[in-house]
Enzyme design. Structure first.
Site, short mmCIF file in Angstrom:
data_model
loop_
_atom_site.label_atom_id
_atom_site.label_comp_id
_atom_site.label_asym_id
_atom_site.label_seq_id
_atom_site.Cartn_x
_atom_site.Cartn_y
_atom_site.Cartn_z
N CYS A 1 -19.35 -0.31 -4.47
CA CYS A 1 -19.03 -0.66 -5.86
C CYS A 1 -18.38 -2.04 -5.94
N CYS B 1 -22.82 3.82 -7.23
CA CYS B 1 -21.98 4.76 -6.46
C CYS B 1 -22.79 5.99 -6.04
N CYS C 1 -21.69 -4.93 -18.15
CA CYS C 1 -22.16 -4.59 -16.80
C CYS C 1 -21.72 -3.17 -16.40
N CYS D 1 -15.11 10.12 -3.73
CA CYS D 1 -15.28 8.76 -3.19
C CYS D 1 -15.45 8.82 -1.67
N ASP E 1 0.76 -1.25 0.00
CA ASP E 1 0.00 0.00 0.00
C ASP E 1 0.79 1.30 0.00
N CYS F 1 -21.45 -1.20 -10.78
CA CYS F 1 -20.65 -0.41 -9.82
C CYS F 1 -20.83 1.08 -10.07
C1 B12 Z 1 -4.96 6.28 -3.23
C2 B12 Z 1 -5.65 4.97 -2.95
C3 B12 Z 1 -7.03 5.01 -2.74
C4 B12 Z 1 -7.87 6.25 -3.05
C5 B12 Z 1 -8.09 6.34 -4.58
C6 B12 Z 1 -8.59 5.00 -5.16
C7 B12 Z 1 -8.50 4.87 -6.68
N1 B12 Z 1 -9.37 4.05 -7.22
O1 B12 Z 1 -7.64 5.48 -7.30
C8 B12 Z 1 -9.15 5.98 -2.18
C9 B12 Z 1 -8.94 6.58 -0.80
C10 B12 Z 1 -10.45 6.52 -2.75
C11 B12 Z 1 -9.07 4.46 -2.06
C12 B12 Z 1 -10.19 3.66 -1.81
C13 B12 Z 1 -10.11 2.28 -1.67
N2 B12 Z 1 -9.01 1.53 -1.63
CO1 B12 Z 1 -7.24 2.19 -2.05
N3 B12 Z 1 -5.46 2.64 -2.53
C14 B12 Z 1 -4.93 3.76 -2.91
C15 B12 Z 1 -3.44 3.55 -3.24
C16 B12 Z 1 -2.58 4.02 -2.05
C17 B12 Z 1 -2.97 4.25 -4.53
C18 B12 Z 1 -3.93 4.04 -5.71
C19 B12 Z 1 -3.67 4.93 -6.88
O2 B12 Z 1 -2.53 5.18 -7.20
N4 B12 Z 1 -4.73 5.41 -7.51
C20 B12 Z 1 -4.65 6.13 -8.75
C21 B12 Z 1 -5.34 5.29 -9.86
C22 B12 Z 1 -5.22 6.00 -11.20
O3 B12 Z 1 -4.60 4.07 -9.89
P1 B12 Z 1 -5.20 2.65 -9.43
O4 B12 Z 1 -6.61 2.72 -9.09
O5 B12 Z 1 -4.29 2.08 -8.40
O6 B12 Z 1 -5.01 1.74 -10.71
C23 B12 Z 1 -5.41 2.20 -11.98
C24 B12 Z 1 -4.44 1.75 -13.02
O7 B12 Z 1 -3.88 0.53 -12.65
C25 B12 Z 1 -5.32 1.66 -14.22
N5 B12 Z 1 -5.09 0.57 -15.15
C26 B12 Z 1 -4.51 -0.61 -15.03
N6 B12 Z 1 -4.48 -1.24 -16.16
C27 B12 Z 1 -5.12 -0.45 -17.05
C28 B12 Z 1 -5.39 -0.62 -18.37
C29 B12 Z 1 -6.10 0.38 -19.03
C30 B12 Z 1 -6.40 0.17 -20.44
C31 B12 Z 1 -6.50 1.57 -18.35
C32 B12 Z 1 -7.23 2.66 -19.02
C33 B12 Z 1 -6.22 1.73 -17.00
C34 B12 Z 1 -5.52 0.71 -16.39
O8 B12 Z 1 -6.65 1.45 -13.79
C35 B12 Z 1 -6.72 1.53 -12.39
C36 B12 Z 1 -7.97 2.33 -12.09
O9 B12 Z 1 -7.90 3.65 -12.53
C37 B12 Z 1 -3.38 1.98 -3.44
C38 B12 Z 1 -2.07 1.30 -3.04
C39 B12 Z 1 -0.98 1.46 -4.10
N7 B12 Z 1 0.22 1.71 -3.65
O10 B12 Z 1 -1.26 1.32 -5.29
C40 B12 Z 1 -4.57 1.49 -2.55
C41 B12 Z 1 -5.39 0.30 -3.07
C42 B12 Z 1 -5.67 0.53 -4.54
N8 B12 Z 1 -6.64 0.44 -2.31
C43 B12 Z 1 -7.18 -0.69 -1.96
C44 B12 Z 1 -8.42 -0.82 -1.28
C45 B12 Z 1 -8.71 -2.17 -0.63
C46 B12 Z 1 -9.32 0.26 -1.20
C47 B12 Z 1 -10.78 0.24 -0.73
C48 B12 Z 1 -11.54 -1.06 -1.01
C49 B12 Z 1 -10.87 0.57 0.78
C50 B12 Z 1 -12.29 0.83 1.30
N9 B12 Z 1 -13.16 -0.14 1.38
O11 B12 Z 1 -12.62 1.92 1.65
C51 B12 Z 1 -11.36 1.43 -1.51
C52 B12 Z 1 -11.85 0.98 -2.91
C53 B12 Z 1 -12.48 2.08 -3.70
C54 B12 Z 1 -12.23 1.89 -5.20
N10 B12 Z 1 -13.28 1.63 -5.95
O12 B12 Z 1 -11.08 1.98 -5.64
C55 B12 Z 1 -6.36 -1.87 -2.46
C56 B12 Z 1 -7.03 -2.46 -3.73
C57 B12 Z 1 -7.13 -3.96 -3.79
C58 B12 Z 1 -7.84 -4.43 -5.05
N11 B12 Z 1 -8.32 -5.66 -5.01
O13 B12 Z 1 -7.98 -3.70 -6.04
C59 B12 Z 1 -4.95 -1.17 -2.73
C60 B12 Z 1 -4.12 -1.81 -3.84
C61 B12 Z 1 -4.18 -1.25 -1.39
C62 B12 Z 1 -3.61 -2.63 -1.11
N12 B12 Z 1 -2.30 -2.75 -0.99
O14 B12 Z 1 -4.33 -3.61 -0.99
N13 B12 Z 1 -7.81 3.99 -2.30
S1 SF4 Z 2 -16.42 -4.16 -11.76
FE1 SF4 Z 2 -18.35 -3.12 -12.13
S2 SF4 Z 2 -18.75 -3.38 -14.31
FE2 SF4 Z 2 -17.18 -4.89 -13.75
S3 SF4 Z 2 -18.37 -6.73 -13.31
FE3 SF4 Z 2 -18.05 -5.65 -11.35
S4 SF4 Z 2 -19.88 -4.36 -11.08
FE4 SF4 Z 2 -19.83 -5.03 -13.23
S1 SF4 Z 3 -16.12 3.08 -2.69
FE1 SF4 Z 3 -16.11 5.12 -3.64
S2 SF4 Z 3 -16.37 4.69 -5.83
FE2 SF4 Z 3 -17.03 2.84 -4.74
S3 SF4 Z 3 -19.25 3.10 -4.43
FE3 SF4 Z 3 -18.24 3.87 -2.60
S4 SF4 Z 3 -18.06 6.07 -3.02
FE4 SF4 Z 3 -18.41 5.10 -4.98
#
Ligand code: B12
Ligand code: SF4
Ligand code: SF4
Length: 354
Positions: free
Chosen positions: A243, A197, A190, A213, A132, A193
């Site tokens: 979600c 939200c 689908c 979020c 993380d 999610c």
């Molecule tokens: C900042 C952060 C948050 C932020 C922002 C989340 C977000 N979605 O960006 C907040 C506080 C909102 C958050 C919430 C949660 N988080 Co968080 N978070 C992080 C953290 C520290 C960084 C994530 C980040 O850089 N976000 C920026 C976005 C752009 O990047 P990303 O979501 O990680 O990944 C993107 C890319 O990989 C991209 N991608 C990958 N391949 C491809 C291909 C294509 C074609 C495209 C377009 C994009 C793409 O898509 C992803 C989505 O945008 C990570 C740990 C880490 N070091 O990575 C944990 C992490 C992502 N979180 C985690 C968890 C468990 C949660 C929560 C479930 C906690 C909760 N219940 O409240 C929620 C889930 C909400 C959600 N739907 O994401 C886990 C996810 C596990 C998993 N199975 O995915 C992580 C990995 C921590 C861990 N070590 O377990 N989190």
């Molecule tokens: S991540 Fe969202 S769109 Fe994908 S299967 Fe789950 S609920 Fe459906």
């Molecule tokens: S975890 Fe964040 S993105 Fe997912 S349903 Fe809740 S508010 Fe929406």
């Protein structure tokens, strides 16, 4: 060598609680440009550290020069593997990952055990464990290691394990040959999610506005949520799972165990328990909260964050018996304006005095 390491990990897998794992070469993340664009749009809000992490996320060797590959692990958090017997809350809605001890400590410790075994077998190589908080784009890495696909909710999902798992990794100087096929994207048409939200944080598939979020608003943000989002937070006291719980892949794995109610329907007894939980949060000293939540993810929010969340839930659930506790916080330097908002919500249900 890859076969030897796979055997070593597989032998320790059940004992350490890992559900699945994979390897990946350590190179620039495939979604790095997406990540940079996301930051440029300001969708990360106050999480400034995500900007600071960008250069190392792009080139891991800038910080860890010997690192060649990553061993990537998943540990499910439902049911929670490290529960807390005296968890201080009974009814306040806490997201599943936080209903136990903080994974930053115990997940890392488990990987550390594996590092020790690996170090014995390969004394000249380097093994470093993370989860993380380090500058690593973990979902991208886990996707490349074959642990799942990135769903439209932005989470990493495995067709047989769902998405309710943490991700951790061991960086190593060993050169691993990847043998894990990427998991195909099973989201199809689908959009459940995105539809569920409450705050509209999922702007489009795989793109979140973190500032909206509920997880960000109740865990990460150190300011009061904008007024237009407060009602939408509903009854979530810490984090949000909607979600993920609505996702058919989790529904399939955790049959009938996951709630998808945006606002839980509570009976009288549950409402009373929630009121008591929030009364305790609103009136406890910072020191008491720190002591009671020590070692759990809730400690991250601190006294300000927990009281802020309690004020929002008290207002949204219209918990009139908390009026006195809310009133006292109207003089609080930072929480005052929010306490006034809560009082307004409570006034809307108060019976008129004759
Ligand atoms: C900042 C952060 C948050 C932020 C922002 C989340 C977000 N979605 O960006 C907040 C506080 C909102 C958050 C919430 C949660 N988080 Co968080 N978070 C992080 C953290 C520290 C960084 C994530 C980040 O850089 N976000 C920026 C976005 C752009 O990047 P990303 O979501 O990680 O990944 C993107 C890319 O990989 C991209 N991608 C990958 N391949 C491809 C291909 C294509 C074609 C495209 C377009 C994009 C793409 O898509 C992803 C989505 O945008 C990570 C740990 C880490 N070091 O990575 C944990 C992490 C992502 N979180 C985690 C968890 C468990 C949660 C929560 C479930 C906690 C909760 N219940 O409240 C929620 C889930 C909400 C959600 N739907 O994401 C886990 C996810 C596990 C998993 N199975 O995915 C992580 C990995 C921590 C861990 N070590 O377990 N989190
Ligand atoms: S991540 Fe969202 S769109 Fe994908 S299967 Fe789950 S609920 Fe459906
Ligand atoms: S975890 Fe964040 S993105 Fe997912 S349903 Fe809740 S508010 Fe929406």
């Amino acid at each position: 060598m890859t076969a030897l390491i796979t055997k070593l990990i597989k032998d320790e897998l059940p004992e350490l609680g890992f559900s699945h794992f994979g390897f990946s070469a350590l190179s620039k993340p495939l979604s790095f440009e997406f990540y940079q664009g996301w930051l440029n749009e300001g969708l990360h809000g106050d999480m400034k550290y995500l900007e600071d992490h960008a250069p190392i996320k792009e080139t891991p060797q800038a910080k860890w020069p010997r690192a060649q590959s990553a061993l990537v692990f998943a540990i499910p958090y439902f049911p929670h593997p490290e529960g807390k017997a005296d968890f201080p809350l009974k009814a306040a809605r806490v997201s599943l990952y936080a209903q136990g001890m903080d994974y930053h400590f115990w997940f890392r410790e488990r990987m550390q055990k594996l590092c020790t075994s690996l170090q014995e077998k390969f004394p000249d190589e380097e093994f470093l464990s993370f989860t993380d908080s380090s500058p690593i784009l973990e979902r991208d890495l886990a996707k490349r290691a074959g642990l799942g696909w990135v769903g439209k909710n932005t989470c990493l999902i495995h067709p047989k394990k769902g998405s309710l798992f943490f991700i951790g990794e061991i960086y190593t100087s060993l050169k691993m040959t990847t043998e894990f096929e990427p998991v195909p994207d099973f989201c199809g048409t689908c959009t459940r999610c995105i539809d569920i939200c409450p705050t509209g944080a999922l702007l489009e598939p795989r793109k979140m506005d973190a500032r909206k979020c509920i997880s960000y608003l109740t865990i990460e943000s150190r300011t009061l949520p904008p007024e237009e989002l407060r009602e939408k937070i509903g009854d979530w006291f810490f984090g949000c799972d909607l979600c993920q719980t609505v996702c058919p892949w989790n529904q399939k794995v955790f049959k009938g165990q996951l709630s998808i109610e945006t606002n839980l329907t509570l009976n009288e007894e549950q409402t009373q328990s929630l009121t008591e939980d929030l009364r305790y949060i609103l009136s406890a000293s910072g020191k008491k909260l720190e002591k009671d939540f020590w070692g759990t993810p809730l400690a991250r929010a601190g006294s300000f964050g927990l009281k802020k969340n309690a004020l929002i839930v008290a207002g949204n659930k219209k918990l009139l018996p908390l009026k006195e506790e809310v009133q006292k916080l109207t003089h609080h330097e930072k929480l005052g304006p929010l306490a006034l908002w809560t009082l307004k919500k409570l006034a809307s249900v108060e019976p008129e005095k004759s």
